[in-house]
Structures are given as structure tokens and as C-alpha cells.
Design an enzyme around this catalytic site. Structure first.
Site, PDB file in Angstrom:
ATOM      1  N   SER A 110      36.155  60.319  33.388  1.00  0.00           N
ATOM      2  CA  SER A 110      37.340  61.407  33.344  1.00  0.00           C
ATOM      3  C   SER A 110      37.555  61.992  34.736  1.00  0.00           C
ATOM      4  CB  SER A 110      36.754  62.658  32.158  1.00  0.00           C
ATOM      5  OG  SER A 110      35.724  62.928  32.336  1.00  0.00           O
ATOM      6  N   GLU A 153      34.135  60.307  19.808  1.00  0.00           N
ATOM      7  CA  GLU A 153      35.311  60.827  20.364  1.00  0.00           C
ATOM      8  C   GLU A 153      36.327  60.842  19.375  1.00  0.00           C
ATOM      9  OE1 GLU A 153      36.161  60.167  24.431  1.00  0.00           O
ATOM     10  OE2 GLU A 153      38.072  61.426  24.320  1.00  0.00           O
TER      11      GLU A 153
HETATM   12  O1  KIV Z   1      34.342  60.513  30.628  1.00  0.00           O
HETATM   13  C1  KIV Z   1      34.271  61.516  30.129  1.00  0.00           C
HETATM   14  O2  KIV Z   1      34.594  62.568  30.333  1.00  0.00           O
HETATM   15  C2  KIV Z   1      33.688  61.213  28.805  1.00  0.00           C
HETATM   16  C3  KIV Z   1      33.523  62.216  27.596  1.00  0.00           C
HETATM   17  C4  KIV Z   1      35.006  62.830  26.980  1.00  0.00           C
HETATM   18  C5  KIV Z   1      32.564  62.114  26.496  1.00  0.00           C
HETATM   19  O3  KIV Z   1      33.502  59.994  28.329  1.00  0.00           O
END
Ligand code: KIV
Length: 272
Positions: free
Chosen positions: A53, A190
Site C-alpha cells: 500500500s 481482507e
Molecule cells: O499493503 C497493505 O497495506 C496490506 C494491508 C491492507 C493488509 O496488505
């Protein structure tokens, strides 16, 4: 007189397993840089996820797909330098593990060797079974990720709740069992119905960490920018905001701009 630094008990994959057995919830957040990771670690977070992310919240991309392995290693090594207690897990980015298990192993080894991270996370179930097995042969702990898997966004088409239909729910349960059998130390679930997440958490012996998966799992994870209110446009139902940093930062910066322009800053005490 000698000064003893207080021993900090580090969180390990074993600690997380014990927490599940004791019914103690696991608190996990994302982190991508040294300064924030230091704050989160000293505030008592159990697990820091250097999530892909970062592609969204750090680099401003629409999806998690563009971030590279080199960029993930850069973020992970910044986080690792800050952390004294938390377990640091790093996402294998899109394209670094799906090709074949040899590539997956090379990517995981690069993350561990070049950043000093403690574990890796990857998305998917049966499709990535061989990659998980191969990474584990090198002694690298692996966290799974099922449900809404953002690296497959173009397959899903939307970021809506996953596994509402029976067939997808059944596959998710099978995948969770497969991840446990393959040797994953934990699984992220998720954006799936809370009752399905609760069923998975009760059926597997490894910790299940939810994001939009209800209360009856072994822990929770949120993206740090979302829970601190730095991002404001992202408002899924599962998100609880613990601060409004956007307002706080905007006010602070506009006060600074005013002080500079009005020649109020710096004053006599703030100069040499
Ligand atoms: O990349 C991320 O932030 C994630 C979380 C949402 C679990 O995989």
C-alpha cells in the site's frame, strides 16, 4: 556504576502464535519510513507491515501494482532501522513471486538480506502454494493474505467485499487451511464477511489478522495513514479514525506560513 539498557522483548512469529493461544489480540499497522515506524514501535504495536500500500499512500499510485522490489526494500530498511520491538513483515510486490517459485525465493531472500526484515507476506492461496513452500525452505517466515487481494484488482474489478457467495467462501476456507498446512505463520483476511472470518480463525491454529473482517479474528491491521486521518477520501465502513492529522498538519503549516510572512518567525530566542 554501570548503566544497563532495559531488555526489550522482541515480538516473533512464535509470540504471535502464543498470543492466539492465550486469546490476546494482535495489533498490526502499516509503516513505510523510519520516523513513523519509531513512533508506532514505541507506542507498543506488535507487528509492522511494510505493505505494498506504499504504492498508494507513499507514491500516489491508483493501485499497489506499480511498486517495485527495490522500492519495497528501501521502505523496509527504513522501518527496520527504527524498530526495537515489533515484528516487521514486508509485502512481496506484484510480479516478484507469481512467475515461479524460484523467482519468489529470490525476491524473498533479497528482502530479508537487503532490509533485515523478519518475514514476508504474499497474496493468494492454492495458486502460490509452491512459492510459499520454496520461500520456507530458506527459513523465511511467510504470512498469507486472502479475501480482497489488491494485487488482483483488475481481476476483481472493484474493491467491494469478497467471498459473500458460497463458492468463494468455500474456496477461501480451503485456501486458509492450505496456507496453514504449507507452513504460513499467520494470515491476513481482507474485507470479507465477519462470520466467515470468525470461522476461518476458529478452524486454523495460526493467527488470523483482519482488515474489514470483524472482531472474531486474532488481530487487526489498518493502513497507518488511514487510521491517523492523513488520507481523508478513503472511507470504508471498517475504518476507524483515531486522529485527524490532516486537520492538525494543515493548521500547523498554515500557522507557519502566516508566521513567516508576518515576520513573527523566527523571534530573538529562535536565532543565534
Ligand atoms: O499493503 C497493505 O497495506 C496490506 C494491508 C491492507 C493488509 O496488505
Amino acid at each position: 556504576m554501570s548503566v544497563h539498557k532495559q531488555e526489550i522483548k522482541k515480538v516473533t512469529t512464535h509470540t504471535l502464535h502464543e498470543m492466539k493461544q492465550k486469546g490476546e489480540k494482535i495489533a498490526m499497522l502499516t509503516a513505510y519510513d523510519y520516523s513513523m515506524a519509531r513512533l508506532l514501535d514505541s507506542a507498543g504495536i506488535d507487528v509492522l507491515l511494510v505493505g505494498d500500500s506504499a504504492s498508494n499512500v507513499m507514491a500516489g499510485h491508483e493501485t499497489t501494482l506499480p511498486i517495485t522490489l527495490d522500492q519495497m526494500i528501501y521502505h523496509a530498511s527504513s522501518v527496520i532501522r527504527a524498530v526495537e520491538r515489533a515484528l516487521v513483515v514486508v509485502d512481496l510486490p506484484f510480479g516478484s513471486y507469481q512467475g515461479n517459485s524460484g523467482e519468489a525465493l529470490r525476491s524473498a531472500i533479497r528482502i530479508m538480506k537487503e532490509s533485515g526484515a523478519h518475514a514476508v507476506k504474499l497474496e493468494g492461496g492454492a495458486e502460490v502454494k509452491e512459492s510459499i513452500a520454496r520461500i520456507l525452505t530458506a527459513g523465511v517466515p511467510v504470512m498469507g493474505h486472502l479475501g480482497l487481494t489488491p494485487q488482483s484488482i483488475y481481476k476483481f474489478g472493484t474493491y467491494t467485499v469478497r467471498a459473500k457467495e458460497e463458492a468463494e467462501a468455500t474456496k477461501l476456507i480451503e485456501d486458509a487451511q492450505l496456507l496453514e498446512e504449507a507452513g504460513c505463520f499467520a494470515i491476513v483476511l481482507e474485507k470479507i464477511p465477519a462470520n466467515l472470518a470468525a470461522k476461518v480463525a476458529s478452524e486454523v491454529s495460526i493467527p488470523v489478522i483482519g482488515i474489514g473482517a470483524g472482531l472474531d479474528v486474532d488481530g487487526q491491521v489498518l493502513v497507518m495513514q488511514d487510521m491517523l486521518g492523513i488520507t481523508q477520501d478513503f472511507k470504508p465502513r471498517f475504518l476507524r479514525r483515531y486522529a485527524d492529522l490532516q486537520q492538525i498538519i494543515t493548521d500547523a503549516v498554515s500557522n507557519y506560513v502566516n508566521d513567516v510572512k508576518s515576520k513573527d518567525f523566527p523571534n530573538e530566542q529562535e536565532q543565534y
